[in-house]
Design a protein around this motif. Structure first.
Motif, PDB file in Angstrom:
ATOM      1  N   ASP A  77       1.382  -5.495  -8.502  1.00 25.07           N
ATOM      2  CA  ASP A  77       0.901  -6.173  -7.294  1.00 25.07           C
ATOM      3  C   ASP A  77       2.084  -6.671  -6.463  1.00 25.07           C
ATOM      4  O   ASP A  77       2.090  -6.538  -5.232  1.00 25.07           O
ATOM      5  CB  ASP A  77      -0.007  -7.339  -7.680  1.00 25.07           C
ATOM      6  CG  ASP A  77      -0.950  -7.730  -6.551  1.00 25.07           C
ATOM      7  OD1 ASP A  77      -1.508  -6.834  -5.904  1.00 25.07           O
ATOM      8  OD2 ASP A  77      -1.093  -8.942  -6.304  1.00 25.07           O
ATOM      9  N   PHE A  78       3.083  -7.251  -7.134  1.00 25.92           N
ATOM     10  CA  PHE A  78       4.292  -7.722  -6.443  1.00 25.92           C
ATOM     11  C   PHE A  78       5.014  -6.559  -5.766  1.00 25.92           C
ATOM     12  O   PHE A  78       5.431  -6.651  -4.610  1.00 25.92           O
ATOM     13  CB  PHE A  78       5.220  -8.418  -7.441  1.00 25.92           C
ATOM     14  CG  PHE A  78       6.586  -8.732  -6.886  1.00 25.92           C
ATOM     15  CD1 PHE A  78       6.776  -9.832  -6.064  1.00 25.92           C
ATOM     16  CD2 PHE A  78       7.674  -7.896  -7.165  1.00 25.92           C
ATOM     17  CE1 PHE A  78       8.032 -10.105  -5.538  1.00 25.92           C
ATOM     18  CE2 PHE A  78       8.925  -8.167  -6.643  1.00 25.92           C
ATOM     19  CZ  PHE A  78       9.113  -9.280  -5.834  1.00 25.92           C
ATOM     20  N   LYS A  80       3.775  -3.691  -4.871  1.00 27.98           N
ATOM     21  CA  LYS A  80       2.947  -3.190  -3.764  1.00 27.98           C
ATOM     22  C   LYS A  80       3.154  -4.038  -2.509  1.00 27.98           C
ATOM     23  O   LYS A  80       3.331  -3.501  -1.405  1.00 27.98           O
ATOM     24  CB  LYS A  80       1.475  -3.189  -4.195  1.00 27.98           C
ATOM     25  CG  LYS A  80       0.499  -2.691  -3.151  1.00 27.98           C
ATOM     26  CD  LYS A  80      -0.274  -3.812  -2.459  1.00 27.98           C
ATOM     27  CE  LYS A  80      -1.087  -4.638  -3.415  1.00 27.98           C
ATOM     28  NZ  LYS A  80      -1.795  -5.740  -2.723  1.00 27.98           N
ATOM     29  N   GLU A  81       3.157  -5.350  -2.664  1.00 38.31           N
ATOM     30  CA  GLU A  81       3.354  -6.252  -1.527  1.00 38.31           C
ATOM     31  C   GLU A  81       4.754  -6.075  -0.926  1.00 38.31           C
ATOM     32  O   GLU A  81       4.917  -6.127   0.296  1.00 38.31           O
ATOM     33  CB  GLU A  81       3.156  -7.709  -1.957  1.00 38.31           C
ATOM     34  CG  GLU A  81       1.721  -8.082  -2.257  1.00 38.31           C
ATOM     35  CD  GLU A  81       0.808  -7.936  -1.043  1.00 38.31           C
ATOM     36  OE1 GLU A  81       1.271  -8.195   0.088  1.00 38.31           O
ATOM     37  OE2 GLU A  81      -0.362  -7.541  -1.221  1.00 38.31           O
ATOM     38  N   LEU A  84       4.784  -2.827   1.016  1.00 34.16           N
ATOM     39  CA  LEU A  84       3.987  -3.038   2.233  1.00 34.16           C
ATOM     40  C   LEU A  84       4.771  -3.814   3.281  1.00 34.16           C
ATOM     41  O   LEU A  84       4.733  -3.493   4.478  1.00 34.16           O
ATOM     42  CB  LEU A  84       2.705  -3.809   1.890  1.00 34.16           C
ATOM     43  CG  LEU A  84       1.438  -2.995   1.618  1.00 34.16           C
ATOM     44  CD1 LEU A  84       0.287  -3.923   1.274  1.00 34.16           C
ATOM     45  CD2 LEU A  84       1.066  -2.123   2.811  1.00 34.16           C
ATOM     46  N   THR A  85       5.476  -4.850   2.831  1.00 32.18           N
ATOM     47  CA  THR A  85       6.258  -5.677   3.756  1.00 32.18           C
ATOM     48  C   THR A  85       7.358  -4.855   4.414  1.00 32.18           C
ATOM     49  O   THR A  85       7.558  -4.928   5.637  1.00 32.18           O
ATOM     50  CB  THR A  85       6.884  -6.875   3.008  1.00 32.18           C
ATOM     51  OG1 THR A  85       5.843  -7.655   2.417  1.00 32.18           O
ATOM     52  CG2 THR A  85       7.692  -7.744   3.951  1.00 32.18           C
ATOM     53  N   SER A 132      -0.136  -6.794  10.909  1.00 30.92           N
ATOM     54  CA  SER A 132      -1.048  -7.436   9.958  1.00 30.92           C
ATOM     55  C   SER A 132      -2.168  -6.476   9.546  1.00 30.92           C
ATOM     56  O   SER A 132      -2.653  -6.527   8.417  1.00 30.92           O
ATOM     57  CB  SER A 132      -1.644  -8.709  10.564  1.00 30.92           C
ATOM     58  OG  SER A 132      -2.504  -8.405  11.631  1.00 30.92           O
ATOM     59  N   SER A 135      -0.419  -4.313   6.873  1.00 30.10           N
ATOM     60  CA  SER A 135      -0.019  -5.014   5.645  1.00 30.10           C
ATOM     61  C   SER A 135      -1.167  -5.752   4.966  1.00 30.10           C
ATOM     62  O   SER A 135      -1.265  -5.774   3.742  1.00 30.10           O
ATOM     63  CB  SER A 135       1.110  -6.008   5.959  1.00 30.10           C
ATOM     64  OG  SER A 135       0.705  -6.922   6.953  1.00 30.10           O
ATOM     65  N   SER A 136      -2.047  -6.381   5.752  1.00 30.99           N
ATOM     66  CA  SER A 136      -3.133  -7.155   5.134  1.00 30.99           C
ATOM     67  C   SER A 136      -4.513  -6.723   5.623  1.00 30.99           C
ATOM     68  O   SER A 136      -5.489  -7.433   5.429  1.00 30.99           O
ATOM     69  CB  SER A 136      -2.934  -8.648   5.440  1.00 30.99           C
ATOM     70  OG  SER A 136      -2.938  -8.885   6.839  1.00 30.99           O
ATOM     71  N   SER A 140      -5.084  -3.313   2.256  1.00 31.29           N
ATOM     72  CA  SER A 140      -5.761  -4.289   1.381  1.00 31.29           C
ATOM     73  C   SER A 140      -7.245  -3.968   1.250  1.00 31.29           C
ATOM     74  O   SER A 140      -7.832  -4.124   0.175  1.00 31.29           O
ATOM     75  CB  SER A 140      -5.569  -5.707   1.935  1.00 31.29           C
ATOM     76  OG  SER A 140      -4.206  -6.059   1.947  1.00 31.29           O
TER      77      SER A 140
END
Length: 578
Positions: A77-78, A80-81, A84-85, A132, A135-136, A140
């Motif tokens: 998960d880390f 992936k974030e 993505l960032t 956004s 990324s989110s 997501s």
């Protein structure tokens, strides 16, 4: 442009250039979804094998495996974030670079129709909204959708009845979540608007504090502030209410669902026909089901905002561009330049012409002043002369060449444009004049500043011409106008355009600027917009504009004889002068 730019093309370009990141993101998404379904299965095995069947061997191994998988989910998960960032920032940079390239090519009329704040908003707020979404938003949403599908499939594998109940619960969770989120969003939007009003009220109060005190309006401003503050307080209270009640409602629904599963799975009822380990695993899975369903509402909201951002940025990319400008440079290699207006009309919105059928010839070294009431199109006429705007009909030629076709890189050697206000840039005193152009020498800068009479003042500054300007108060209003003239004449262009440059200046500074114009008129074509008597009487010719047309033109003496408006204007100016 060879290829039309859009938000989609910018995103595709980034993903194509960064294939490693793109592939890594896809793999991480798969791992996050799949590995996230393993812990409930391990939990089922531990309970059924070790506690129900009372087999104690392998318990520690299963427990350690459970901890390791949870740790692995965190790592995936880390990662992936992080990916993505990185991709999100690269996409943001790519879009803004493409927009800046577009900005350099865009037609000048765009800047007349759009305020600077609106343009800046497209570069900042709209692009951030697109970021956004990536990324989110979409990513997501894909992950959460797969998580929901995976949870339902896992539960269905335990019991089709329990799987069916889970499917029925999903719409209920989503409806409740969206209901709260919509109300919370509306309250937040209202709160932001009112915060803006509060900040604006404070800013306006400080800005007008002397007027408030002079007219004894402190009490009125205080009451107004209280009203705005109270409205904001009520909006914040709404946000806090929905925020505080949402979590307990979700927890209550989760508790009811888990309670029903436990009751229906008891040995007496045994509705689902599943083992105790399956019950524990199902409870774990259903508990994890709430989070992605809640997130879907937020992600949809983020995507909705982003869609409007994409639309606005694509509209910007679709704005008309200036065509590529090429001229025969030798045709303008002369100080004897003359303008010719050929049936020139111009409209900003194609509903009403600002200028209509302008026909005019301007000879080399002629000094012409354009006068007329506010709003008759004088400044627009200057922008057309400078080739910043294109006539709706007709054309303006310089030595037979359409001024709109002259490249901007060539214009600074031909035209010097002085506006009503001086726009400072970040840099030294010398850079205010050269604008960072390496083709302009320090000697030219000094000569231009000496021409306008600023040398003595600049020599009093700490670093003289290399003094970095971080305070606009370093120069008075009149000195800024002199800097503006120096910026225009530094390349010694044969044509100078002055747009109301003596407005709002004291008489001493005005006299100084007028004397500079008189010196310049000996070797330059001078076109001036002015209502001042001093500018008009020194002109070779005056052109009077009315309703977007040339009403009259002639020498100052001729117009005093035959133009009633000019005679009245001069009389009023003389009265004001006295």
């Amino acid at each position: 442009m060879n290829k039309e730019k859009s938000v989609k093309s910018s995103i595709v370009n980034v993903l194509t250039k960064n294939k490693v990141y793109t592939i890594a993101l896809i793999i991480l998404i798969i791992f996050v979804v799949v590995v996230g379904l393993i812990p409930p299965q391990i939990l089922k095995h531990i309970i059924d094998y070790n506690f129900v069947d009372n087999k104690k061997d392998g318990l520690i191994t299963s427990a350690l495996l459970y901890i390791f998988i949870v740790f692995l989910i965190g790592i995936f998960d880390f990662s992936k974030e992080a990916v993505l960032t990185v991709l999100g920032e690269k996409i943001t940079k790519e879009i803004r670079l493409d927009m800046m390239i577009k900005l350099e090519k865009i037609n000048a009329i765009y800047f007349s129709k759009n305020e600077s704040g609106q343009i800046v908003s497209r570069f900042t707020n709209d692009v951030d909204a697109i970021n956004s979404m990536f990324s989110s938003g979409i990513i997501s949403m894909i992950i959460d959708s797969f998580k929901i599908i995976g949870v339902v499939i896992s539960i269905w594998a335990f019991s089709s009845k329990l799987g069916f109940i889970t499917l029925c619960i999903l719409p209920l969770i989503y409806i409740i979540t969206r209901m709260f989120q919509k109300r919370m969003l509306n309250a937040q939007i209202e709160s932001r608007k009112l915060i803006g009003k509060v900040n604006n009220h404070i800013s306006e109060s400080f800005k007008n504090i002397l007027m408030i005190k002079s007219f004894s309006k402190e009490e009125y401003m205080e009451e107004s502030y209280k009203d705005v503050l109270m409205d904001n307080f009520e909006a914040v209270e709404k946000v806090n209410f929905y925020d505080s009640i949402f979590s307990p409602v979700v927890l209550l629904i989760r508790a009811v669902v888990i309670g029903l599963i436990v009751i229906l799975s008891s040995q007496r009822i045994n509705f689902f026909g599943i083992s105790l380990g399956m019950v524990a695993a199902s409870i774990d899975l259903i508990s994890s089901l709430f989070t992605p369903v809640e997130n879907l509402g937020i992600e949809l909201q983020s995507i909705q905002k982003s869609v409007s951002g994409i639309k606005r940025v694509n509209e910007f990319f679709n704005e008309k561009e200036d065509k590529k400008k090429n001229i025969n440079e030798l045709a303008l290699d002369s100080k004897k330049l003359y303008f010719k207006f050929n049936d020139v009309s111009f409209s900003y919105d194609k509903r009403k012409n600002v200028l209509v059928d302008i026909n005019l010839e301007i000879k080399p070294n002629e000094n012409i002043t354009f006068v007329g009431r506010t709003g008759v199109g004088k400044t627009t006429l200057f922008k057309l002369i400078a080739g910043l705007l294109r006539p709706t009909e007709g054309n303006i030629t310089l030595n037979g060449i359409n001024v709109y076709d002259i490249p901007n890189s060539e214009k600074r050697n031909i035209l010097g444009y002085v506006e009503q206000s001086f726009h400072m840039i970040k840099g030294t005193v010398a850079e205010q004049i050269s604008l960072g152009d390496n083709n302009i020498s320090m000697e030219q800068v000094k000569k231009a500043l000496d021409y306008v009479g600023l040398t003595d003042y600049i020599n009093t500054l700490e670093n003289k011409y290399d003094t970095f300007i971080n305070n606009e108060n370093l120069f008075s209003q009149g000195q800024k106008q002199l800097l503006s003239i120096a910026r225009a004449i530094v390349t010694d262009p044969p044509i100078l355009l002055f747009d109301e440059i003596t407005a709002n200046l004291d008489s001493i500074t005005e006299d100084k600027i007028v004397s500079i114009l008189q010196m310049a008129s000996q070797e330059h074509t001078i076109l001036t917009i002015s209502h001042r008597l001093s500018s008009m009487i020194s002109s070779d010719r005056i052109v009077i504009l009315e309703n977007g047309k040339i009403k009259n033109s002639g020498t100052p003496e001729e117009l005093l004889q035959n133009d009633e408006w000019y005679k009245n204007h001069i009389a009023l100016e003389k009265l004001t002068w006295k």
